[in-house]
Design a protein around this motif. Structure first.
Motif, PDB file in Angstrom:
ATOM      1  N   GLY A 212      26.958 -39.650 -58.212  1.00 51.13           N
ATOM      2  CA  GLY A 212      27.512 -39.162 -59.466  1.00 51.13           C
ATOM      3  C   GLY A 212      28.974 -38.783 -59.407  1.00 51.13           C
ATOM      4  O   GLY A 212      29.564 -38.396 -60.414  1.00 51.13           O
ATOM      5  N   ALA A 213      29.592 -38.887 -58.240  1.00 54.53           N
ATOM      6  CA  ALA A 213      31.025 -38.583 -58.111  1.00 54.53           C
ATOM      7  C   ALA A 213      31.829 -39.777 -58.598  1.00 54.53           C
ATOM      8  O   ALA A 213      31.321 -40.898 -58.702  1.00 54.53           O
ATOM      9  CB  ALA A 213      31.379 -38.263 -56.658  1.00 54.53           C
ATOM     10  N   SER A 214      33.119 -39.535 -58.909  1.00 56.95           N
ATOM     11  CA  SER A 214      33.973 -40.632 -59.345  1.00 56.95           C
ATOM     12  C   SER A 214      35.364 -40.488 -58.764  1.00 56.95           C
ATOM     13  O   SER A 214      35.907 -39.386 -58.680  1.00 56.95           O
ATOM     14  CB  SER A 214      34.032 -40.719 -60.876  1.00 56.95           C
ATOM     15  N   ILE A 215      35.906 -41.631 -58.367  1.00 52.72           N
ATOM     16  CA  ILE A 215      37.264 -41.722 -57.833  1.00 52.72           C
ATOM     17  C   ILE A 215      37.984 -42.704 -58.745  1.00 52.72           C
ATOM     18  O   ILE A 215      37.580 -43.868 -58.869  1.00 52.72           O
ATOM     19  CB  ILE A 215      37.279 -42.237 -56.371  1.00 52.72           C
ATOM     20  N   TRP A 216      39.074 -42.258 -59.371  1.00 56.07           N
ATOM     21  CA  TRP A 216      39.696 -43.005 -60.459  1.00 56.07           C
ATOM     22  C   TRP A 216      40.872 -43.855 -59.999  1.00 56.07           C
ATOM     23  O   TRP A 216      41.292 -43.814 -58.857  1.00 56.07           O
ATOM     24  CB  TRP A 216      40.061 -42.033 -61.586  1.00 56.07           C
TER      25      TRP A 216
ATOM     26  N   VAL B 290      37.874 -37.264 -58.755  1.00 57.79           N
ATOM     27  CA  VAL B 290      39.272 -37.285 -58.331  1.00 57.79           C
ATOM     28  C   VAL B 290      39.941 -38.283 -59.256  1.00 57.79           C
ATOM     29  O   VAL B 290      39.673 -39.483 -59.205  1.00 57.79           O
ATOM     30  CB  VAL B 290      39.417 -37.698 -56.856  1.00 57.79           C
ATOM     31  N   GLN B 291      40.820 -37.770 -60.126  1.00 59.42           N
ATOM     32  CA  GLN B 291      41.358 -38.577 -61.210  1.00 59.42           C
ATOM     33  C   GLN B 291      42.582 -39.390 -60.789  1.00 59.42           C
ATOM     34  O   GLN B 291      43.105 -39.263 -59.676  1.00 59.42           O
ATOM     35  CB  GLN B 291      41.647 -37.676 -62.407  1.00 59.42           C
ATOM     36  N   ASP B 292      43.055 -40.187 -61.731  1.00 58.94           N
ATOM     37  CA  ASP B 292      44.093 -41.190 -61.523  1.00 58.94           C
ATOM     38  C   ASP B 292      45.315 -40.644 -60.792  1.00 58.94           C
ATOM     39  O   ASP B 292      45.875 -39.626 -61.171  1.00 58.94           O
ATOM     40  CB  ASP B 292      44.541 -41.740 -62.879  1.00 58.94           C
TER      41      ASP B 292
ATOM     42  N   SER C 225      36.689 -30.995 -60.490  1.00 58.96           N
ATOM     43  CA  SER C 225      37.612 -32.006 -60.999  1.00 58.96           C
ATOM     44  C   SER C 225      38.984 -31.806 -60.382  1.00 58.96           C
ATOM     45  O   SER C 225      39.538 -30.705 -60.430  1.00 58.96           O
ATOM     46  CB  SER C 225      37.752 -31.896 -62.522  1.00 58.96           C
ATOM     47  N   VAL C 226      39.523 -32.867 -59.813  1.00 56.56           N
ATOM     48  CA  VAL C 226      40.912 -32.900 -59.371  1.00 56.56           C
ATOM     49  C   VAL C 226      41.596 -33.820 -60.364  1.00 56.56           C
ATOM     50  O   VAL C 226      41.381 -35.034 -60.356  1.00 56.56           O
ATOM     51  CB  VAL C 226      41.033 -33.414 -57.923  1.00 56.56           C
ATOM     52  N   ALA C 227      42.389 -33.250 -61.262  1.00 61.99           N
ATOM     53  CA  ALA C 227      42.950 -34.000 -62.393  1.00 61.99           C
ATOM     54  C   ALA C 227      44.043 -34.969 -61.938  1.00 61.99           C
ATOM     55  O   ALA C 227      44.336 -35.115 -60.751  1.00 61.99           O
ATOM     56  CB  ALA C 227      43.460 -33.025 -63.448  1.00 61.99           C
TER      57      ALA C 227
ATOM     58  N   ILE D 162      41.213 -28.506 -60.973  1.00 57.50           N
ATOM     59  CA  ILE D 162      42.586 -28.488 -60.479  1.00 57.50           C
ATOM     60  C   ILE D 162      43.400 -29.270 -61.499  1.00 57.50           C
ATOM     61  O   ILE D 162      43.203 -30.466 -61.674  1.00 57.50           O
ATOM     62  CB  ILE D 162      42.696 -29.125 -59.071  1.00 57.50           C
ATOM     63  N   GLY D 163      44.298 -28.578 -62.219  1.00 57.71           N
ATOM     64  CA  GLY D 163      45.022 -29.173 -63.339  1.00 57.71           C
ATOM     65  C   GLY D 163      46.015 -30.251 -62.931  1.00 57.71           C
ATOM     66  O   GLY D 163      46.447 -30.336 -61.770  1.00 57.71           O
ATOM     67  N   ASN D 164      46.401 -31.066 -63.894  1.00 59.52           N
ATOM     68  CA  ASN D 164      47.321 -32.181 -63.680  1.00 59.52           C
ATOM     69  C   ASN D 164      48.526 -31.779 -62.844  1.00 59.52           C
ATOM     70  O   ASN D 164      49.191 -30.792 -63.129  1.00 59.52           O
ATOM     71  CB  ASN D 164      47.826 -32.720 -65.016  1.00 59.52           C
TER      72      ASN D 164
END
Length: 172
Positions: free
Chosen positions: A34-38, A58-60, A77-79, A95-97
């Protein structure tokens, strides 16, 4: 998606995780269910294991690196455009952008680190607070508004990851 072995250690990605085709995972990286790496994220585990726990994202353009243990907790979330270097991010935290979390730092559960903040080496941010600035300082408990983002961001990214897994196609 580029997965690279390094010195005999290879990334392990759960079949129910989403890893964008332009993300890069190197070495001893574990991505749980269920994790996502963007898109454009880089997880380089050559100094120690990186563990992305169940339902975390872990976002873009984010970079995860550093010594052991480097953990992104369940549902965290790591933005976009963050750096997490040799640190631990607690369950359900956001963790914000553009924020940076440095070596040995520990972010509590359900905590918001504001966009652009710098959590210095060894810092400990407790559970369910808002931390902002450079260096990041606790500004108080979660408010109704910040609690909304902390509570919903991880779940929203799990839904979005399922949509991307089912619906992206290379054009041209």
């Amino acid at each position: 998606m580029p997965l690279y072995s390094f010195e005999g250690r290879s990334p392990q990605v759960h079949p129910d995780a989403f890893v964008a085709p332009t993300a890069t995972l190197i070495g001893d990286v574990v991505v749980e269910a269920g994790a996502s790496i963007w898109y454009g994220a880089v997880l380089r585990a050559d100094f120690g294991q990186i563990l992305v726990r169940e339902g975390a994202n872990v976002q873009d353009g984010s970079v995860i690196h550093g010594g052991e243990p480097t953990i992104i907790g369940p549902g965290a979330s790591v933005a976009h455009g963050c750096v997490v270097h040799g640190a631990q991010v607690g369950a359900g935290s956001l963790i914000g952008n553009g924020a940076t979390v440095q070596d040995g730092a520990r972010i509590g559960s359900r905590t918001l680190v504001g966009a652009g903040s710098l959590v210095p080496p060894g810092a400990e941010i407790p559970d369910e607070v808002v931390a902002l600035g450079s260096p990041a300082k606790v500004r108080g408990p979660l408010t109704e508004s910040t609690a909304f983002w902390v509570t919903n961001n991880g779940e929203e990214y799990q839904r979005l990851a399922r949509r991307h897994a089912a619906g992206i196609e290379l054009v041209g």
